[in-house]
Design a protein around this motif. Structure first.
Motif, mmCIF file in Angstrom:
data_model
loop_
_atom_site.group_PDB
_atom_site.id
_atom_site.type_symbol
_atom_site.label_atom_id
_atom_site.label_comp_id
_atom_site.label_asym_id
_atom_site.label_seq_id
_atom_site.Cartn_x
_atom_site.Cartn_y
_atom_site.Cartn_z
ATOM 1 N N CYS A 183 -5.045 3.714 -0.251
ATOM 2 C CA CYS A 183 -3.739 3.250 0.191
ATOM 3 C C CYS A 183 -3.928 3.645 1.544
ATOM 4 O O CYS A 183 -3.558 2.962 2.732
ATOM 5 C CB CYS A 183 -3.157 4.114 -0.494
ATOM 6 N N TRP A 239 0.610 -1.114 0.005
ATOM 7 C CA TRP A 239 -0.068 0.136 -0.108
ATOM 8 C C TRP A 239 0.735 1.211 0.006
ATOM 9 O O TRP A 239 0.607 2.124 -0.814
ATOM 10 C CB TRP A 239 -0.971 0.097 1.108
ATOM 11 N N LYS A 246 -3.375 1.118 4.770
ATOM 12 C CA LYS A 246 -2.142 1.308 5.880
ATOM 13 C C LYS A 246 -2.601 1.411 7.257
ATOM 14 O O LYS A 246 -2.159 0.957 8.275
ATOM 15 C CB LYS A 246 -1.392 2.572 5.462
#
Length: 320
Positions: free
Chosen positions: A145, A92, A149
């Motif tokens: 992303c 990611w 995360k």
């Protein structure tokens, strides 16, 4: 009489070119694909070294707002040793790092040019370019992303703790579709637009201060680095948006935590639990992250470009 009229009529025609030439020509900055690739490479290096540890610490503190930096470091290390500080790096953070720079550069350059053509100053044009570039980043790659995360950092206390990242992403997509993978993207967009708008705007103002009366003077590397670092550090005023973003994407469960969070309900929940200071948890590692990114992009980028320029010059003039 007719000659006088004829002579007077030629004066504006002669003066017009001079007035036009006195106005500085606004040139559009060309998009360099080599610079975009270089930016992607440097940002991937940055996140793979100290960038992701800063990100993990910042995210943990924003999600667990009662933990100090020392407590966060201990808990992160206890989760997985040194590798615990790199949770969410692959894939990611790599996807985000390799794409967001190009999106930002392309969008901000176009808006910056249009703003200057419309008559805005370089500082305002930089601010508008940063705002537009930040929004483009959020809605293209950064939304999902940052969500994944944050899942990596906060899922150790959830039922998904033993599942792989890909499995979690698949399950979220099955349940909620693209919208689920982009949970909190509105907070990401607000953070990015204010972050890059502030960074570009403050950096341009700082550059003007360094130039003083000579507005055309080329800044030194140290002056450009200082301008970027100041802009990056002061842009962290929007930390409340980052804390809201993390809380919206967090997998941490609490009995009094609302099931469906939006910007306002999340802000209300954070304030009720932690007060005003809760909105600024994690700001210290975020400032560190911003300064480190600036060092990589300015010093690293300039050094690499200078190296390749020297190699190219040596090939062009082998006898020099």
């Amino acid at each position: 009489m007719s000659k006088a009229i004829e002579a007077s009529s030629t004066v504006p025609q002669a003066a017009a070119p001079d007035a036009a030439s006195a106005r500085p020509e606004i040139k559009k900055k060309p998009i360099s694909w080599s610079n975009i690739l270089l930016g992607a490479a440097i940002q991937t290096f940055e996140v793979s070294t100290l960038g992701q540890p800063f990100e993990v610490v910042k995210t943990h503190m924003a999600a667990n707002r009662g933990d100090s930096i020392a407590t966060t470091l201990k808990k992160t290390y206890a989760r997985g040793g040194i590798s615990g500080f790199y949770q969410g790096l692959i894939p990611w953070a790599w996807i985000e790092a390799s794409t967001k720079g190009g999106v930002l550069l392309f969008t901000s350059s176009e808006i910056d040019y249009r703003a200057r053509v419309a008559g805005f100053s370089s500082s305002w044009a930089g601010l508008f370019g940063g705002v537009g570039g930040g929004i483009a980043q959020a809605y293209t790659t950064m939304g999902f992303c940052t969500f994944m995360k944050t899942v990596e950092v906060t899922r150790h206390k959830s039922a998904d703790a033993n599942l792989s990242t890909w499995r979690i992403a698949y399950d979220v997509f099955q349940r909620e579709g693209i919208r689920g993978l982009n949970r909190g993207v509105s907070a990401v967009a607000l953070r990015q637009m204010t972050n890059w708008g502030s960074r570009f705007g403050i950096s341009r103002v700082t550059e003007s201060v360094f130039r003083g009366q000579d507005k055309t003077r080329k800044l030194s590397t140290m002056e450009r680095l200082a301008s970027s670092a100041i802009g990056g550090a002061l842009a962290c005023w929007n930390q409340p948006l980052e804390v809201i973003r993390v809380e919206m994407q967090s997998q941490t469960k609490a009995a009094d935590r609302p099931e469906k969070l939006n910007l306002l309900s999340t802000a209300r929940y954070i304030y009720q639990k932690n007060g005003f200071l809760g909105f600024y948890r994690g700001v210290t590692p975020r400032v560190g992250l911003s300064v480190y990114l600036t060092v990589c992009m300015v010093f690293g980028g300039d050094s690499i470009k200078a190296y390749f320029n020297q190699k190219q010059a040596a090939k062009s003039n082998p006898n020099a």
